[in-house]
Design a protein around this motif. Sequence first.
Motif, PDB file in Angstrom:
ATOM      1  N   VAL A   1     -34.251  36.110 110.545  1.00  0.00           N
ATOM      2  CA  VAL A   1     -34.112  36.867 111.791  1.00  0.00           C
ATOM      3  C   VAL A   1     -32.866  36.354 112.497  1.00  0.00           C
ATOM      4  N   ALA A   2     -31.954  37.259 112.843  1.00  0.00           N
ATOM      5  CA  ALA A   2     -30.732  36.895 113.553  1.00  0.00           C
ATOM      6  C   ALA A   2     -30.766  37.534 114.941  1.00  0.00           C
TER       7      ALA A   2
ATOM      8  N   GLY B   1     -24.923  37.569 106.355  1.00  0.00           N
ATOM      9  CA  GLY B   1     -26.259  37.168 105.934  1.00  0.00           C
ATOM     10  C   GLY B   1     -27.247  38.277 105.693  1.00  0.00           C
ATOM     11  N   ALA B   2     -27.003  39.481 106.232  1.00  0.00           N
ATOM     12  CA  ALA B   2     -27.937  40.593 106.081  1.00  0.00           C
ATOM     13  C   ALA B   2     -29.371  40.155 106.366  1.00  0.00           C
ATOM     14  N   PRO B   3     -29.663  39.749 107.621  1.00  0.00           N
ATOM     15  CA  PRO B   3     -31.014  39.288 107.944  1.00  0.00           C
ATOM     16  C   PRO B   3     -32.054  40.387 107.757  1.00  0.00           C
ATOM     17  N   ASP B   4     -33.300  39.972 107.522  1.00  0.00           N
ATOM     18  CA  ASP B   4     -34.379  40.954 107.398  1.00  0.00           C
ATOM     19  C   ASP B   4     -34.555  41.734 108.692  1.00  0.00           C
ATOM     20  N   ARG B   5     -34.390  41.036 109.824  1.00  0.00           N
ATOM     21  CA  ARG B   5     -34.472  41.692 111.118  1.00  0.00           C
ATOM     22  C   ARG B   5     -33.336  41.205 111.993  1.00  0.00           C
ATOM     23  N   ALA B   6     -32.725  42.114 112.743  1.00  0.00           N
ATOM     24  CA  ALA B   6     -31.630  41.789 113.651  1.00  0.00           C
ATOM     25  C   ALA B   6     -32.039  42.172 115.064  1.00  0.00           C
TER      26      ALA B   6
ATOM     27  N   ASP C   1     -34.400  53.121 112.250  1.00  0.00           N
ATOM     28  CA  ASP C   1     -34.408  51.919 111.401  1.00  0.00           C
ATOM     29  C   ASP C   1     -34.924  50.725 112.207  1.00  0.00           C
ATOM     30  N   ASP C   2     -36.159  50.292 111.940  1.00  0.00           N
ATOM     31  CA  ASP C   2     -36.736  49.221 112.745  1.00  0.00           C
ATOM     32  C   ASP C   2     -36.386  47.830 112.236  1.00  0.00           C
ATOM     33  N   ARG C   3     -35.431  47.743 111.319  1.00  0.00           N
ATOM     34  CA  ARG C   3     -34.895  46.425 110.977  1.00  0.00           C
ATOM     35  C   ARG C   3     -34.003  45.903 112.097  1.00  0.00           C
ATOM     36  N   VAL C   4     -33.578  46.799 112.998  1.00  0.00           N
ATOM     37  CA  VAL C   4     -32.794  46.424 114.180  1.00  0.00           C
ATOM     38  C   VAL C   4     -33.667  46.612 115.416  1.00  0.00           C
TER      39      VAL C   4
ATOM     40  N   ARG D   1     -41.995  38.921 117.789  1.00  0.00           N
ATOM     41  CA  ARG D   1     -42.648  40.114 117.213  1.00  0.00           C
ATOM     42  C   ARG D   1     -42.185  40.336 115.777  1.00  0.00           C
ATOM     43  N   ALA D   2     -40.907  40.075 115.513  1.00  0.00           N
ATOM     44  CA  ALA D   2     -40.402  40.203 114.145  1.00  0.00           C
ATOM     45  C   ALA D   2     -41.070  39.206 113.203  1.00  0.00           C
ATOM     46  N   LEU D   3     -41.553  38.102 113.762  1.00  0.00           N
ATOM     47  CA  LEU D   3     -42.270  37.093 112.971  1.00  0.00           C
ATOM     48  C   LEU D   3     -43.770  37.373 112.896  1.00  0.00           C
ATOM     49  N   GLY D   4     -44.213  38.465 113.522  1.00  0.00           N
ATOM     50  CA  GLY D   4     -45.601  38.881 113.384  1.00  0.00           C
ATOM     51  C   GLY D   4     -46.542  38.437 114.485  1.00  0.00           C
ATOM     52  N   LEU D   5     -46.041  37.878 115.589  1.00  0.00           N
ATOM     53  CA  LEU D   5     -46.919  37.425 116.666  1.00  0.00           C
ATOM     54  C   LEU D   5     -47.331  38.598 117.546  1.00  0.00           C
ATOM     55  N   ALA D   6     -48.533  38.516 118.101  1.00  0.00           N
ATOM     56  CA  ALA D   6     -49.079  39.583 118.935  1.00  0.00           C
ATOM     57  C   ALA D   6     -48.516  39.511 120.347  1.00  0.00           C
TER      58      ALA D   6
END
Length: 467
Positions: free
Chosen positions: A190-191, A221-226, A248-251, A311-316
Amino acid sequence: MIPVGGYAGARVAVLGLGRSGLAVARALAAGGAEPLLWDDSPEARARAEAAGFTLFDLTRGAAWDDVAALVVSPGIPHLYPEPNRLIARAMAAGVPVDNDIGLFFRSFATPDWDDMAVAPRVVAVTGSNGKSTTTALIHHILQAAGRPTQMAGNIGRGVFDIDPPQDGDVVVLELSSYQTDLARALTPDVAVFTNLSPDHLDRHGGMGGYFAAKRRLFAEGAPDRAVIGVDEVEGRFLANQMAQGAADDRVIRISSGQKLDGPGWSVFARKGFLAEWRKGRQVASIDLRAMPGLPGAHNHQNACAAYAAARALGLAPRVIEEALASFRGLPHRSQTVGERGGVRFVNDSKATNADSAAKALQAFDRIRWIAGGLGKEGGIAALAPHLGSVVKAYLIGHSARDFALQLGDLPHEICETMERAVARAAAEAEPGETVLLAPAAASFDQYKDFEQRGDDFNARVAALIAT
């Protein structure tokens, strides 16, 4: 310690023997490389020898023979305002130039990860303002959620001084432009890009070079989420480049002050409320107004960035909200250090330029403003639109009289020293007002750094409160 991988049996030169340089040397040795240490400073060389390292004079004619790589400390310029002579010599000899961040990313993953249920991840934070608070806030949220986490980079420990990651570990890094500019590997999961304002322009050859250094964290680096702040044109440009389309929800776009529309993923703060939107609908809302560690719009932007990363790491959302409420802020960054008679005392010694001081001035009402130090180009002229909440200014340091001339009709007093400024501001402050240290200047005229300046303010306030 994280051993450096890929250089076993090789000779690797290390230029710059501060904290990061010595940590790299230890990590290189742990990975089986032969570190060749050098620094132009005799004092730094003496400290390295006292720590048990062997020096290697990189200024000698044949010094670069059979050297596999050069690792440069982030404080050493490599291209602008002019090429460093030793780095130029390494490049002429065809020696790859890297830094500790590049080596970290190429060494972080190991075969041990095959036995882990959840692979470790890296969150990397860059930008102009708010990097440290955002990094610390992400780390705090993860700790509060019970997730294993470590914090390093430009804050806390050096990247090679952290412990080898455990199952599910999240390493949160603050990365300056000096660190992203030269790294040959940048692969965060995640960047985060907070914002952009002019800084370090001589080091990067102008604003374009400065933005390019920040952009490398995403482009290389092409992070999974930006997670990208879009309140400046550069952030909007970066978000557009990273996304394959509007949905695109990668951003995750973030903002402080504007509502973000569209079918994508966004987190924004307006009038003290944080909102998360996804696929055209709101999915969460948090009231930030009463959170003591996050005062002002600039901290609300930091909260948006940290929330989005979590949130990108999955926390509520509710887990994140509870953690935001318990965050107490970082020292010297909008830090409430005490209250007396209804007057709050806030230390923002880290506000070393006009842009960061403007954000502090917008965070509070009815301010007794302590400013001054070693002024930067332009002084405080750019703060004119942000002085509406200032009741009076108390000016210290080398630039006190220059600042006074730029304040015009605004009530002010030349105090010169922190001791007098705190005493005068406290004596004149009324209930409901805030005595705010936001210097808008460097500290080197009276202090060794902004931390020492902030500590002095804190000590003066503590003495007042104790009486």
